[in-house]
Every structure is written in C-alpha cells, then in structure tokens.
Scaffold this motif. Structure first.
Motif, PDB file in Angstrom:
ATOM      1  N   HIS A  22     -20.493 -81.437  45.971  1.00 35.69           N
ATOM      2  CA  HIS A  22     -21.499 -80.967  46.944  1.00 35.69           C
ATOM      3  C   HIS A  22     -21.587 -79.602  47.114  1.00 35.69           C
ATOM      4  O   HIS A  22     -20.677 -78.870  47.440  1.00 35.69           O
ATOM      5  CB  HIS A  22     -21.295 -81.469  48.196  1.00 35.69           C
ATOM      6  CG  HIS A  22     -22.697 -81.564  49.185  1.00 35.69           C
ATOM      7  ND1 HIS A  22     -22.801 -80.173  50.020  1.00 35.69           N
ATOM      8  CD2 HIS A  22     -23.540 -82.332  49.443  1.00 35.69           C
ATOM      9  CE1 HIS A  22     -23.888 -80.300  50.211  1.00 35.69           C
ATOM     10  NE2 HIS A  22     -24.332 -81.759  50.421  1.00 35.69           N
ATOM     11  N   ALA A  23     -22.445 -78.770  46.451  1.00 32.23           N
ATOM     12  CA  ALA A  23     -22.835 -77.523  46.252  1.00 32.23           C
ATOM     13  C   ALA A  23     -22.536 -76.841  47.388  1.00 32.23           C
ATOM     14  O   ALA A  23     -23.238 -77.314  48.627  1.00 32.23           O
ATOM     15  CB  ALA A  23     -23.914 -77.125  45.481  1.00 32.23           C
ATOM     16  N   ILE A  24     -21.846 -75.797  47.747  1.00 36.83           N
ATOM     17  CA  ILE A  24     -21.914 -75.035  48.977  1.00 36.83           C
ATOM     18  C   ILE A  24     -22.024 -73.493  48.532  1.00 36.83           C
ATOM     19  O   ILE A  24     -21.756 -73.084  47.257  1.00 36.83           O
ATOM     20  CB  ILE A  24     -20.573 -75.114  49.672  1.00 36.83           C
ATOM     21  CG1 ILE A  24     -19.184 -74.678  48.897  1.00 36.83           C
ATOM     22  CG2 ILE A  24     -20.355 -76.317  50.408  1.00 36.83           C
ATOM     23  CD1 ILE A  24     -18.007 -74.898  49.545  1.00 36.83           C
ATOM     24  N   ALA A  74     -27.651 -85.083  40.106  1.00 34.64           N
ATOM     25  CA  ALA A  74     -26.920 -86.277  40.633  1.00 34.64           C
ATOM     26  C   ALA A  74     -28.039 -87.350  40.465  1.00 34.64           C
ATOM     27  O   ALA A  74     -27.712 -88.560  39.962  1.00 34.64           O
ATOM     28  CB  ALA A  74     -26.761 -86.241  42.187  1.00 34.64           C
ATOM     29  N   GLN A  75     -29.245 -87.075  40.456  1.00 34.88           N
ATOM     30  CA  GLN A  75     -30.424 -88.210  40.255  1.00 34.88           C
ATOM     31  C   GLN A  75     -30.492 -88.318  38.926  1.00 34.88           C
ATOM     32  O   GLN A  75     -30.682 -89.579  38.472  1.00 34.88           O
ATOM     33  CB  GLN A  75     -31.674 -87.596  40.953  1.00 34.88           C
ATOM     34  CG  GLN A  75     -32.683 -88.654  40.630  1.00 34.88           C
ATOM     35  CD  GLN A  75     -32.500 -90.020  41.509  1.00 34.88           C
ATOM     36  OE1 GLN A  75     -31.965 -89.916  42.832  1.00 34.88           O
ATOM     37  NE2 GLN A  75     -32.213 -91.255  40.818  1.00 34.88           N
ATOM     38  N   THR A  76     -30.372 -87.288  37.982  1.00 39.50           N
ATOM     39  CA  THR A  76     -30.298 -87.607  36.670  1.00 39.50           C
ATOM     40  C   THR A  76     -29.200 -88.654  36.063  1.00 39.50           C
ATOM     41  O   THR A  76     -29.475 -89.215  35.257  1.00 39.50           O
ATOM     42  CB  THR A  76     -30.340 -86.057  35.791  1.00 39.50           C
ATOM     43  OG1 THR A  76     -31.379 -85.266  36.098  1.00 39.50           O
ATOM     44  CG2 THR A  76     -30.396 -86.194  34.245  1.00 39.50           C
ATOM     45  N   LEU A  77     -28.001 -88.218  36.536  1.00 39.33           N
ATOM     46  CA  LEU A  77     -26.955 -88.989  36.321  1.00 39.33           C
ATOM     47  C   LEU A  77     -27.027 -90.428  36.497  1.00 39.33           C
ATOM     48  O   LEU A  77     -26.872 -91.540  35.998  1.00 39.33           O
ATOM     49  CB  LEU A  77     -25.615 -88.508  36.836  1.00 39.33           C
ATOM     50  CG  LEU A  77     -25.234 -87.196  36.099  1.00 39.33           C
ATOM     51  CD1 LEU A  77     -24.090 -86.342  36.868  1.00 39.33           C
ATOM     52  CD2 LEU A  77     -24.807 -87.379  34.757  1.00 39.33           C
ATOM     53  N   GLY A 119     -27.879 -89.126  49.756  1.00 35.50           N
ATOM     54  CA  GLY A 119     -28.202 -89.811  50.891  1.00 35.50           C
ATOM     55  C   GLY A 119     -27.200 -90.410  51.881  1.00 35.50           C
ATOM     56  O   GLY A 119     -27.376 -90.578  53.121  1.00 35.50           O
ATOM     57  N   ASP A 120     -26.051 -90.531  51.227  1.00 36.59           N
ATOM     58  CA  ASP A 120     -24.798 -91.082  52.124  1.00 36.59           C
ATOM     59  C   ASP A 120     -24.593 -90.201  53.181  1.00 36.59           C
ATOM     60  O   ASP A 120     -24.459 -88.991  52.765  1.00 36.59           O
ATOM     61  CB  ASP A 120     -23.693 -91.413  51.152  1.00 36.59           C
ATOM     62  CG  ASP A 120     -23.915 -92.917  50.180  1.00 36.59           C
ATOM     63  OD1 ASP A 120     -24.903 -93.340  50.479  1.00 36.59           O
ATOM     64  OD2 ASP A 120     -22.899 -92.992  49.458  1.00 36.59           O
ATOM     65  N   PRO A 121     -23.938 -90.482  54.269  1.00 30.60           N
ATOM     66  CA  PRO A 121     -23.589 -89.518  55.208  1.00 30.60           C
ATOM     67  C   PRO A 121     -22.277 -88.751  54.756  1.00 30.60           C
ATOM     68  O   PRO A 121     -21.270 -89.501  54.039  1.00 30.60           O
ATOM     69  CB  PRO A 121     -23.167 -90.273  56.481  1.00 30.60           C
ATOM     70  CG  PRO A 121     -23.141 -91.791  55.844  1.00 30.60           C
ATOM     71  CD  PRO A 121     -23.785 -91.834  54.607  1.00 30.60           C
ATOM     72  N   CYS A 166     -15.530 -78.810  53.043  1.00 29.73           N
ATOM     73  CA  CYS A 166     -16.621 -79.144  52.043  1.00 29.73           C
ATOM     74  C   CYS A 166     -16.984 -80.508  52.496  1.00 29.73           C
ATOM     75  O   CYS A 166     -16.358 -81.369  52.950  1.00 29.73           O
ATOM     76  CB  CYS A 166     -15.905 -79.143  50.878  1.00 29.73           C
ATOM     77  SG  CYS A 166     -15.472 -77.715  50.154  1.00 29.73           S
ATOM     78  N   PRO A 167     -18.440 -80.828  52.314  1.00 25.49           N
ATOM     79  CA  PRO A 167     -18.950 -81.976  52.703  1.00 25.49           C
ATOM     80  C   PRO A 167     -18.343 -83.104  51.709  1.00 25.49           C
ATOM     81  O   PRO A 167     -18.466 -83.065  50.471  1.00 25.49           O
ATOM     82  CB  PRO A 167     -20.501 -81.720  52.386  1.00 25.49           C
ATOM     83  CG  PRO A 167     -20.580 -80.304  52.502  1.00 25.49           C
ATOM     84  CD  PRO A 167     -19.393 -79.606  52.084  1.00 25.49           C
ATOM     85  N   ALA A 168     -17.995 -84.145  52.047  1.00 32.60           N
ATOM     86  CA  ALA A 168     -17.368 -85.075  51.527  1.00 32.60           C
ATOM     87  C   ALA A 168     -17.646 -86.772  51.884  1.00 32.60           C
ATOM     88  O   ALA A 168     -18.068 -86.675  53.245  1.00 32.60           O
ATOM     89  CB  ALA A 168     -15.777 -85.175  51.592  1.00 32.60           C
ATOM     90  N   PRO A 169     -17.640 -87.713  51.292  1.00 33.52           N
ATOM     91  CA  PRO A 169     -17.972 -88.973  51.611  1.00 33.52           C
ATOM     92  C   PRO A 169     -17.259 -89.682  52.792  1.00 33.52           C
ATOM     93  O   PRO A 169     -15.807 -89.135  52.802  1.00 33.52           O
ATOM     94  CB  PRO A 169     -17.777 -89.937  50.423  1.00 33.52           C
ATOM     95  CG  PRO A 169     -18.077 -88.968  49.281  1.00 33.52           C
ATOM     96  CD  PRO A 169     -17.459 -87.615  49.749  1.00 33.52           C
ATOM     97  N   LEU A 170     -17.522 -90.207  53.798  1.00 32.88           N
ATOM     98  CA  LEU A 170     -16.857 -90.982  54.624  1.00 32.88           C
ATOM     99  C   LEU A 170     -15.533 -91.884  54.339  1.00 32.88           C
ATOM    100  O   LEU A 170     -15.689 -92.355  52.958  1.00 32.88           O
ATOM    101  CB  LEU A 170     -17.640 -91.809  55.731  1.00 32.88           C
ATOM    102  CG  LEU A 170     -18.792 -91.089  56.339  1.00 32.88           C
ATOM    103  CD1 LEU A 170     -19.602 -92.179  57.173  1.00 32.88           C
ATOM    104  CD2 LEU A 170     -18.519 -89.833  57.040  1.00 32.88           C
ATOM    105  N   ASP A 171     -14.789 -92.080  55.074  1.00 39.78           N
ATOM    106  CA  ASP A 171     -13.426 -92.685  54.616  1.00 39.78           C
ATOM    107  C   ASP A 171     -14.020 -94.313  54.397  1.00 39.78           C
ATOM    108  O   ASP A 171     -12.994 -95.034  53.813  1.00 39.78           O
ATOM    109  CB  ASP A 171     -12.168 -92.563  55.289  1.00 39.78           C
ATOM    110  CG  ASP A 171     -12.359 -92.995  56.744  1.00 39.78           C
ATOM    111  OD1 ASP A 171     -13.531 -93.447  57.079  1.00 39.78           O
ATOM    112  OD2 ASP A 171     -11.514 -92.863  57.471  1.00 39.78           O
TER     113      ASP A 171
END
Length: 178
Positions: free
Chosen positions: A43-45, A55-58, A85-87, A95-100
């Motif tokens: 997630h770019a910062i 991400a959409q291309t992949l 779109g995932d929280p 850094c922004p990361a997916p929830l556990d």
C-alpha cells in the motif's frame, strides 16, 4: 554518496513523478511481469509508486493479491490476502495492512517498493530492513522492484544482508536482473 544521501535526493525527486500517465504506462507493462499466482503488493505511502491501478491490472490477469504486515520491527513480514476495498489498519511500522481476519499466505511474486535501484538488481528501501529480512526467508519468491525509471542509480552501496531483485517494473517496462 551513502545510503542516507541517496534516500534524501531520490525521495525529493520521485514526488514530482507521480502522474496518471506514468502509472498508466507502468500498468501497460504489467503483462511482462514474471509468473506468480499469489502476488504481494504494498500500500503506497508518501511518494512511493502508487499500486491501486496495478492491483486491478493484476486481478484482471487472474492473480491473487496480498499485502505485507509488519508484526514486529525486527522480524520478517507476513502476508495477508487482500482485495482492493478491504479494510486496512496500521501495522507495527505504521503502514496500512489487512486485518488479522484475512488469511496469511506465502507469495510467489513479491513486488517491493524502493527508493533507488541499480543495474545489478540491488534496491535501496526506506531503511527499516523489512523487505531484506522478509526476502531472506522467501528464497523461492520472485522479487521485483516497483519504481520510476529515474530512480535508477549507477551503483548502490551494498551490505551483506541486501537481497537482489530478479527484476524491476517501471513506466518504461519490465527489466530482468537475474
């Protein structure tokens, strides 16, 4: 120049490079990326190369995505499944990361941010060592840097723990090193 000098000069340079045409050109070259079903993005910062369009291309290529999570500052990162779109929540490095709740996976292809890269395939990151520690425990993963072409330098200072990239994807295309 030492690593801190290179970081300072290239961080300032890349702020001016984030443009829709640059990101679109990078995505147009995504088909040239090496194979890998489970792809780790980031997630770019700040002024890192944006990854939303990639991400959409992949996903359109049928790949599965995951993001890194720093669980402890001195340990390798883990990767959790992710779809745009995932929280997200901040990890131990902020850094922004997916929830556990999201499943942990092992990526086949790791797309890593960088501040600079050289023609030998070495990358200069933010300085925390998170990617070098992680890539050292994922020897089977294909390692690709994501950068602007102007982030290439003639020669980076190297340390024993630095892990080479297999290639780099820029707005000019994919270039293999290994």
């Amino acid at each position: 120049m030492d690593k801190s000098d290179i970081r300072a000069s290239l961080r300032a340079l890349r702020k001016d490079m984030i443009r829709p045409d640059t990101v679109a050109a990078l995505c147009a070259h995504a088909a040239a990326l090496p194979e890998g079903q489970v792809v780790a993005l980031y997630h770019a910062i700040g002024a890192e190369m944006p990854t939303q369009a990639l991400a959409q291309t992949l996903l359109d290529q049928g790949r599965t995505l995951c993001l890194p999570v720093v669980m402890a500052r001195d340990q390798p990162m883990v990767f959790r499944l992710w779809t745009p779109g995932d929280p997200l929540e901040d990890d131990m490095a902020g850094c922004p990361a997916p929830l556990d709740l999201n499943s942990e996976v092992v990526p086949d292809l790791v797309i890593a941010p960088l501040v600079a890269f050289d023609p030998r395939g070495y990358r200069l990151g933010q300085g925390g060592g998170h990617y070098d520690r992680t890539l050292a425990v994922l020897p089977q993963a294909i390692r690709v840097g994501l950068a602007f072409a102007a982030q290439e330098v003639e020669l980076l200072p190297r340390e024993p723990h630095d892990i080479r990239l297999h290639g780099v994807l820029t707005e000019n295309g994919y270039r293999a090193f290994i």
